[in-house]
Design a protein around this motif. Structure first.
Motif, PDB file in Angstrom:
ATOM      1  N   HIS A  86      35.620  27.978 -28.985  1.00  0.00           N
ATOM      2  CA  HIS A  86      35.078  27.115 -27.931  1.00  0.00           C
ATOM      3  C   HIS A  86      34.821  27.848 -26.627  1.00  0.00           C
ATOM      4  O   HIS A  86      34.039  27.375 -25.801  1.00  0.00           O
ATOM      5  CB  HIS A  86      36.049  25.964 -27.671  1.00  0.00           C
TER       6      HIS A  86
ATOM      7  N   PHE B  45      30.384  27.980 -27.803  1.00  0.00           N
ATOM      8  CA  PHE B  45      30.046  28.111 -26.385  1.00  0.00           C
ATOM      9  C   PHE B  45      28.711  28.816 -26.168  1.00  0.00           C
ATOM     10  O   PHE B  45      28.132  28.735 -25.088  1.00  0.00           O
ATOM     11  CB  PHE B  45      31.158  28.838 -25.622  1.00  0.00           C
TER      12      PHE B  45
ATOM     13  N   HIS C 133      30.475  15.987 -22.539  1.00  0.00           N
ATOM     14  CA  HIS C 133      30.310  17.225 -21.771  1.00  0.00           C
ATOM     15  C   HIS C 133      29.963  18.430 -22.655  1.00  0.00           C
ATOM     16  O   HIS C 133      29.472  19.442 -22.153  1.00  0.00           O
ATOM     17  CB  HIS C 133      31.583  17.536 -20.988  1.00  0.00           C
ATOM     18  N   TYR C 134      30.236  18.320 -23.938  1.00  0.00           N
ATOM     19  CA  TYR C 134      30.012  19.451 -24.851  1.00  0.00           C
ATOM     20  C   TYR C 134      29.196  18.954 -26.040  1.00  0.00           C
ATOM     21  O   TYR C 134      29.731  18.255 -26.917  1.00  0.00           O
ATOM     22  CB  TYR C 134      31.348  20.049 -25.304  1.00  0.00           C
TER      23      TYR C 134
END
Length: 229
Positions: free
Chosen positions: A8, A34, A62-63
């Motif tokens: 991540h 990421f 958010h991701y």
């Protein structure tokens, strides 16, 4: 055996697990979420390893990769794949199994003992922690134990430290895999987590005892041997 790990953030990688896998001629592949890597298909791996990170297990908004990652974890568990979660990875496993992930009330950052629960004392992995070894913690959230899972380990700072779900899923809240340089990178990336607290060690104490990293690496090998066979 084919290993696929999900990362991540740049500073949360396999650490000591990589050498253990390579010594046994296991294939290693990864998705660096990421930087936008795609997720694997179920047929692409035998073992899914879900690493840590500073985000929360419910931060899907958010991701953009998190919802799909959870779907992969859930499908992997359903397909009987071996799934190992570390820290955030353990929390994501708990979430897809229907358990809550919530703030722990205080951060737990540093070397503190974990010890087996009553059920953990009867478990092949839980038994490895009977000596109550100090392990490296770095988290502010905690998971509830999913229905049907076995609660293996606890600590004074956080009751739920590990669980096993069947024989193919293992969730560890703490970090046996971090080598000294990995831990130093984590200190540099997240210095705000080292603010004074009851269960927080400063950087010097956290990094200052190399024997602890050696002991954690040895314990990691025993855990992986029991889990992966």
């Amino acid at each position: 055996m084919r290993i696929h790990y999900l990362s991540h953030v740049p500073f949360e990688q396999l650490g000591a697990m990589e050498a253990w896998f390579r010594q046994r001629d296991m294939e290693i592949h990864h998705s660096l979420l990421f930087q936008g890597d795609s997720l694997p298909a179920l047929d692409d791996f035998d073992v899914l390893v879900v690493m840590g990170g500073p985000m929360g297990a419910d931060d899907d908004a958010h991701y953009p990769w998190m919802a799909a990652e959870k779907a992969l974890i859930k499908a992997s568990i359903g397909a009987g794949k071996k799934v190992l979660g570390i820290c955030l990875g353990a929390q994501l496993i708990a979430r897809v199994l229907g358990a809550q992930v919530t703030p722990n009330g205080h951060k737990e950052v540093g070397w503190f003992p974990v010890y087996p629960t009553t059920a953990g004392q009867q478990d092949s992995i839980g038994k490895l922690f009977v000596p109550q070894p100090p392990v490296l913690h770095w988290h502010g959230d905690t998971f509830a134990i999913p229905t049907g899972a076995v609660h293996l380990l606890e600590s004074q700072g956080c009751r739920n430290q590990a669980f096993r779900y069947g024989d193919h899923v293992l969730a560890l809240q703490f970090h046996l895999e971090l080598e000294a340089d990995n831990a130093a990178a984590l200190c540099d990336a997240c210095p705000e987590d080292l603010a004074e607290g009851e269960w927080v060690e400063d950087k010097l104490r956290l990094l200052g005892n190399s024997q602890r990293f050696d002991d954690a690496r040895n314990l990691l090998g025993r855990v992986l041997a029991q889990f992966l066979g």
